[in-house]
Design a protein around this motif. Structure first.
Motif, PDB file in Angstrom:
ATOM      1  N   LYS A   1       0.307  -1.203  -0.202  1.00 40.74           N
ATOM      2  CA  LYS A   1       0.430  -0.009   0.052  1.00 40.74           C
ATOM      3  C   LYS A   1       0.393   1.707   0.249  1.00 40.74           C
ATOM      4  CE  LYS A   1      -3.577  -2.249   2.951  1.00 40.74           C
ATOM      5  NZ  LYS A   1      -4.952  -2.247   3.638  1.00 40.74           N
TER       6      LYS A   1
ATOM      7  N   SER B   1       2.943   4.441  -1.206  1.00 39.63           N
ATOM      8  CA  SER B   1       2.712   5.436  -2.649  1.00 39.63           C
ATOM      9  C   SER B   1       3.179   5.153  -3.923  1.00 39.63           C
ATOM     10  CB  SER B   1       2.633   6.998  -1.671  1.00 39.63           C
ATOM     11  OG  SER B   1       4.770   6.749  -1.836  1.00 39.63           O
ATOM     12  N   ARG B   2       2.977   5.289  -4.838  1.00 42.46           N
ATOM     13  CA  ARG B   2       4.000   5.488  -5.790  1.00 42.46           C
ATOM     14  C   ARG B   2       4.705   5.540  -6.126  1.00 42.46           C
ATOM     15  NH1 ARG B   2       1.757   4.016 -10.634  1.00 42.46           N
ATOM     16  NH2 ARG B   2       3.026   4.896 -12.517  1.00 42.46           N
TER      17      ARG B   2
END
Length: 217
Positions: free
Chosen positions: A156, A158-159
């Motif tokens: 999960k 962040s990009r």
């Protein structure tokens, strides 16, 4: 029309077969002494000619990350952290299986090919008498770092973190492989073969995990 699941599975298997074919071509060149192998002496000479105190220190640090004891400890720690933070065994098992497979492939292929290392006079450090093809440091470190990066994309995070993690994995993988040429332990084609086997093995792992996940659902 085949489902998306089938398309991904077939694509993954096709890539695996291409990887196997690429390695066979490289192995044949290593045995016969032709193809890309013909460029090995020149590339090694170029690396040796550009050695400096700073680069040698960096190379030793990079190659240290690919040592079997170091990767073993890192794998155990990473697997424990994956279990702790994901609350699942699957990521830890995938990492452990990936590294065990990498070690098995390294040993088996080295024995089968039986290629000798560069002359001991070129080695910057303790001389190794083991076989050379493929580079075990390059293969195992690539599997470890890139598999962790792959698992990160299933998290999960962040990009930005995923992209940063992937970039770090690629840099570390390249650093370990190039350090083996720089220090005189391997020919360039040994490292290339290590990366080829690692990429093929990782693709097989990804395809298997995807297949198992879809079957479970």
């Amino acid at each position: 029309m085949p489902s998306r699941f089938n398309q991904r599975t077939v694509l993954g298997l096709v890539v695996v077969l291409l990887g196997v074919f690429a390695f066979v071509v490289q192995a044949d060149a290593a045995v016969e002494g032709d193809g890309l192998v013909a460029f090995d002496p020149g590339l090694t000479s170029d690396f040796v000619a550009h050695r400096t105190a700073v680069l040698s220190t960096v190379a030793r640090a990079a190659t240290f990350l690919g040592e079997i004891p170091v990767l073993t400890i890192l794998t155990i720690v990473a697997a424990a952290l994956l279990r702790l933070f994901t609350h699942r065994w699957r990521p830890a098992i995938v990492l452990a299986a990936g590294m065990i497979g990498a070690a098995t492939l390294t040993y088996t292929l080295k024995v089968l090919i039986g290629r000798h290392r560069p002359d001991a006079s070129l080695v910057l450090g303790a001389v190794s008498n083991g076989f050379s093809f493929p580079s075990g440091h390059s293969l195992s470190s690539a599997v470890f770092f890139l598999l962790l990066a792959g698992l990160l994309w299933y998290s999960k995070a962040s990009r930005a973190i995923k992209l940063a993690g992937t970039a770090v994995a690629v840099v570390l993988t390249a650093a370990v492989g190039l350090s083996r040429i720089y220090l005189g332990y391997h020919w360039a084609t040994d490292v290339l073969a290590g990366w080829t086997v690692a990429a093929t093995w990782l693709c097989l792992i990804a395809t298997t995990v995807h297949f198992a996940g879809r079957r479970r659902h």
